[in-house]
Design a protein around this motif. Structure first.
Motif, mmCIF file in Angstrom:
data_model
loop_
_atom_site.group_PDB
_atom_site.id
_atom_site.type_symbol
_atom_site.label_atom_id
_atom_site.label_comp_id
_atom_site.label_asym_id
_atom_site.label_seq_id
_atom_site.Cartn_x
_atom_site.Cartn_y
_atom_site.Cartn_z
ATOM 1 N N ASN A 41 44.187 43.659 28.832
ATOM 2 C CA ASN A 41 44.857 44.394 29.883
ATOM 3 C C ASN A 41 46.357 44.199 29.813
ATOM 4 N N THR A 42 46.848 43.959 28.647
ATOM 5 C CA THR A 42 48.284 43.847 28.488
ATOM 6 C C THR A 42 48.720 44.902 27.500
ATOM 7 N N THR A 186 53.292 42.529 30.517
ATOM 8 C CA THR A 186 51.996 42.518 31.193
ATOM 9 C C THR A 186 52.102 43.379 32.440
ATOM 10 N N MET A 189 47.175 45.489 36.168
ATOM 11 C CA MET A 189 46.075 46.454 36.111
ATOM 12 C C MET A 189 44.820 45.834 36.691
HETATM 13 C C1 LIG Z 1 43.775 40.424 32.839
HETATM 14 O O1 LIG Z 1 43.190 40.723 34.069
HETATM 15 C C2 LIG Z 1 42.536 39.602 34.670
HETATM 16 C C3 LIG Z 1 41.807 40.116 35.892
HETATM 17 O O2 LIG Z 1 42.673 40.898 36.684
HETATM 18 C C4 LIG Z 1 43.557 38.532 34.983
HETATM 19 O O3 LIG Z 1 42.926 37.418 35.568
HETATM 20 C C5 LIG Z 1 44.222 38.118 33.700
HETATM 21 O O4 LIG Z 1 45.252 37.197 33.966
HETATM 22 C C6 LIG Z 1 44.801 39.334 32.989
HETATM 23 N N1 LIG Z 1 45.275 38.925 31.689
HETATM 24 C C7 LIG Z 1 46.525 39.054 31.365
HETATM 25 C C8 LIG Z 1 46.867 38.536 30.007
HETATM 26 O O5 LIG Z 1 47.349 39.574 32.090
#
Ligand SMILES: *[C@@H]1O[C@H](CO)[C@@H](O)[C@H](O)[C@H]1NC(C)=O
Ligand SMILES: *[C@@H]1O[C@H](CO)[C@@H](O)[C@H](O)[C@H]1NC(C)=O
Length: 279
Positions: A41-42, A186, A189
């Motif tokens: 999600n980055t 980041t 999301m």
């Molecule tokens: C991706 O999303 C999850 C759940 O929202 C979060 O805990 C996590 O930190 C995120 N990862 C990054 C690398 O941002």
């Protein structure tokens, strides 16, 4: 009579889009899959299926998934459920129901940018009481999966929120922009976005609007995912919030936050729209 077509459009190096067009009971769905967010999600560029064979495998996987039940799948995402404090209300109880499933608005000049397609009328939406300072949340059907900023706006209705088309002044109350660390960005999301009603705004009925501006496809047209809730603020103050903008009008094709290429030398970002108001 049903006709079905599948187009593959490859855009930025590591993005593949699969659009499934279903002409079925005059319904249309669109599936956009961003391979880069299937793993992460980055907006980092590491684990990318960038060689043709991996890309093809990914595409075949998607096609297989789609053919299992293309008519049940709806693409994208929609902010459909409002929460106030710890209460989560029903889907589209206090949020105006749109008519474009969970597809985005892409025209910068359309009134649909205010409250989404079908969101110009609040006649079927119940306005909810909120206290100035209260926490609220917008929840999506599917977690936001396109990179880009999320913003919150409000606009005071001249009378009842249910009668208001959003043609007045809007002020922004919050932005979730990217965070940069170690050369990587980041984005926030997720499926739930919470913030607080500003304490100092005047009592009365407002449209409370959330916007996900999807800029995951540089060179393509950015997508606006928007929804409006109808809220009745009490216990507020006497501030005149600003700066204000009109929607459409607030977002321009030349905005750096609209034209940004998030995959190429991406080191800073300015969220489109006015500066957030706070008190
Ligand atoms: C991706 O999303 C999850 C759940 O929202 C979060 O805990 C996590 O930190 C995120 N990862 C990054 C690398 O941002
Ligand atoms: C908004 O709140 C005021 C003050 O409590 C109340 O008089 C009014 O009826 C409310 N409006 C709606 C639409 O709920």
């Amino acid at each position: 009579m049903e006709s079905r077509g599948i187009w593959f459009c490859s855009s930025a190096i590591d993005l593949l889009f699969v659009f499934v067009h279903l002409n079925h009971s005059s319904q249309r769905s669109c599936i956009a899959c961003d391979i880069s967010v299937l793993n992460s999600n980055t907006s980092t560029r590491n684990p990318k299926p960038s060689d043709p064979i991996s890309k093809m495998k990914s595409v075949l996987g998607l096609v297989a998934a789609l053919s299992l039940g293309a008519s049940q799948v709806s693409g994208h995402y929609i902010f459909q459920q409002l929460g106030v404090g710890s209460t989560k209300f029903s889907v589209f109880e206090h949020i105006r129901k749109n008519t474009n499933y969970n597809s985005p608005v892409t025209s910068l000049t359309s009134n649909d940018l205010r409250c989404n397609a079908g969101g110009e009328s609040g006649a079927n939406t119940v306005t909810v009481d909120v206290k100035a300072g209260d926490a609220f949340s917008f929840k999506t059907d599917t977690a936001v999966y396109h990179q880009g900023p999320i913003s919150l706006y409000m606009s005071k209705a001249p009378g009842a929120a249910s009668d208001y088309d959003g043609s007045g002044d809007w002020f922004k109350i919050y932005d979730w922009g990217p965070t940069f660390s170690g050369g990587q960005a980041t984005w926030a999301m997720r499926s739930d976005y919470s913030y607080n009603i500003p304490k100092c705004i005047k009592d009365g009925e407002y449209l409370l609007r959330i916007q996900s501006l999807a800029i995951h496809n540089p060179g393509g047209v950015p997508q606006f995912y928007v929804s409006c809730a109808q809220v009745n603020v009490t216990g507020g103050g006497n501030a005149t919030p600003g700066p204000t903008v009109k929607i459409p009008g607030a977002f321009k094709a030349t905005d750096p936050g609209y034209t940004a290429n998030i995959y190429n030398n991406f080191k800073s970002y300015t969220v489109p729209g006015p500066a957030p108001f706070s008190c």
